[in-house]
Enzyme design. Structure first.
Site, mmCIF file in Angstrom:
data_model
loop_
_atom_site.group_PDB
_atom_site.id
_atom_site.type_symbol
_atom_site.label_atom_id
_atom_site.label_comp_id
_atom_site.label_asym_id
_atom_site.label_seq_id
_atom_site.Cartn_x
_atom_site.Cartn_y
_atom_site.Cartn_z
ATOM 1 N N ASP A 1 0.830 -1.198 0.000
ATOM 2 C CA ASP A 1 0.000 0.000 0.000
ATOM 3 C C ASP A 1 0.869 1.255 0.000
ATOM 4 O O ASP A 1 2.076 1.210 0.215
ATOM 5 C CB ASP A 1 -0.884 -0.031 1.255
ATOM 6 C CG ASP A 1 -2.010 0.989 1.193
ATOM 7 O OD1 ASP A 1 -2.280 1.499 0.094
ATOM 8 O OD2 ASP A 1 -2.619 1.265 2.240
ATOM 9 N N TYR B 1 6.800 -9.901 7.114
ATOM 10 C CA TYR B 1 6.681 -8.457 7.285
ATOM 11 C C TYR B 1 7.266 -8.057 8.633
ATOM 12 O O TYR B 1 7.207 -8.805 9.610
ATOM 13 C CB TYR B 1 5.211 -8.031 7.238
ATOM 14 C CG TYR B 1 4.634 -8.021 5.853
ATOM 15 C CD1 TYR B 1 4.738 -6.896 5.048
ATOM 16 C CD2 TYR B 1 3.990 -9.144 5.346
ATOM 17 C CE1 TYR B 1 4.210 -6.885 3.768
ATOM 18 C CE2 TYR B 1 3.466 -9.146 4.069
ATOM 19 C CZ TYR B 1 3.583 -8.011 3.286
ATOM 20 O OH TYR B 1 3.068 -8.002 2.013
#
Length: 381
Positions: A116, A188
């Site tokens: 994003d 992540y």
């Protein structure tokens, strides 16, 4: 993505005519309505039949085309996400432009994880098909470029741009190797900086600043509730298009690390177990700092020109795939556990509620980093 993509947008065919733009053959995408959002890495949960069809469509039948697997790093601050958009600067858009300048014709790039806006990547992975055409003799197909040449040439054009994206690795892969569907695991990292002082100039847009104190042990206990295979509906944003909310979180941990970008003092360099003790860690302001002066009244005076450090916490989340906004929603709950706003029982309640309305506010994109995408790479092409 931040972390995330859901239902796959159908890929373009990899064999394009030399005068045909990639967009002209793009098949309709169910993700068009949320283009630019962060998507789940839904690479492991869709039906095998659908995946096989997509992979078959992506396979090139032109022997002159070489597929490359390309690893990239980037600072996400000035990108409107990874997925290509017609009116915004994106990771794929910038990368396709650099490749076109290198080879002299348009290409289509497919990312393993569509991060994003504002999300960073230590290593995102994509694939691209390249047909090497002679610039001196148009129409003559030449042997494929060596991966080292591709890396060096594309970086040359990327660095001429804004310098916030770089190719870190390139290798040749078979024509049916898909960067998204062949991914076995994604990792992540999320950085939180705790302390009253504002973030430094160097940390702006690179971490979530939490002014409150964070209880490391409380966050670690919350992780134990969330790790494993669960229905993560409470950690799935409303726009998620994944078929199932069931995900297996292989790892969810919180550790305290030495804050960067400061260079360690001599005493700090002698410490080898950062973050293992909550009361005697070189990461914690006021400890092991040779530039601080201790007052008789137990107050610590910061040396002039020496910045007060924040405590730095890193959340690690590892799974084959993630739901839309899942990692940032998980971090939001962990942060609330660290500040004492949530107990372990509250975290269990949120997980069982199976609704996003039960979760804590989502963590901002600026602290999220795609760290690694794991593959079982073929030895030879």
């Amino acid at each position: 993505m931040t972390d995330e993509q859901s239902s796959p947008s159908l890929p373009q065919t990899s064999q394009l005519s030399r005068n045909q733009s990639p967009e002209s053959v793009e098949r309709p995408s169910k993700l068009a309505r949320i283009d630019g959002g962060d998507f789940s890495d839904d690479g492991g949960e869709e039906e095998e039949e659908e995946r096989e069809v997509l992979e078959r469509d992506m396979k090139s039948t032109n022997p002159g085309i070489q597929r490359y697997l390309v690893a990239i790093e980037y600072i996400g601050t000035r990108f409107s996400g990874a997925q290509k958009q017609s009116t915004c600067r994106t990771v794929v858009g910038v990368l396709e432009d650099a490749f076109q300048k290198f080879i002299g014709q348009p290409v289509s790039i497919f990312c393993s994880s569509r991060t994003d806006a504002g999300v960073h990547a230590l290593s995102n992975v994509c694939h691209v098909d390249v047909e090497r055409i002679s610039k001196r003799k148009p129409g003559e197909v030449l042997p494929p470029h060596d991966p080292s040449v591709v890396k060096r040439a594309v970086n040359h054009f990327l660095q001429k741009n804004d310098g916030d994206i770089m190719v870190i690795d390139v290798r040749c892969v078979p024509s049916d190797f898909h960067s998204r569907y062949k991914a076995q695991e994604r990792t992540y990292f999320y950085r939180l900086l705790s302390g009253k002082e504002p973030l430094t100039t160097f940390e702006k847009d690179r971490a979530w600043h939490v002014p409150e104190k964070l209880d490391l042990l409380a966050m670690q206990k919350a992780c134990q509730v969330l790790v494993g295979r669960h229905d993560f509906s409470s950690f799935r944003a409303a726009a998620c298009q994944a078929k199932s909310p069931i995900r297996t979180l292989e790892e969810l941990t919180v550790t305290e690390v030495a804050s960067s970008p400061y260079f360690p003092s001599i005493l700090e360099r002698e410490q080898s177990n950062y973050g293992k003790s909550e009361t005697d860690s070189p990461c914690i302001p006021g400890t092991h700092n040779q530039h601080k002066i201790e007052n008789p009244g137990d107050e610590t005076i910061q040396g002039f020109g020496i910045r007060q450090r924040h405590r730095c916490f890193v959340v690690t989340a590892r799974a084959r795939s993630f739901l839309y906004h899942q990692v940032r929603l998980l971090v939001g709950v962990l942060k609330s556990a660290g500040t004492g706003d949530l107990t372990v029982s509250d975290v269990e309640r949120i997980l069982k509620a199976k609704t996003i309305s039960a979760a804590s506010p989502m963590a901002p994109a600026c602290g999220l980093y795609l760290g690694h995408v794991k593959y079982d790479l073929p030895l030879d092409v």
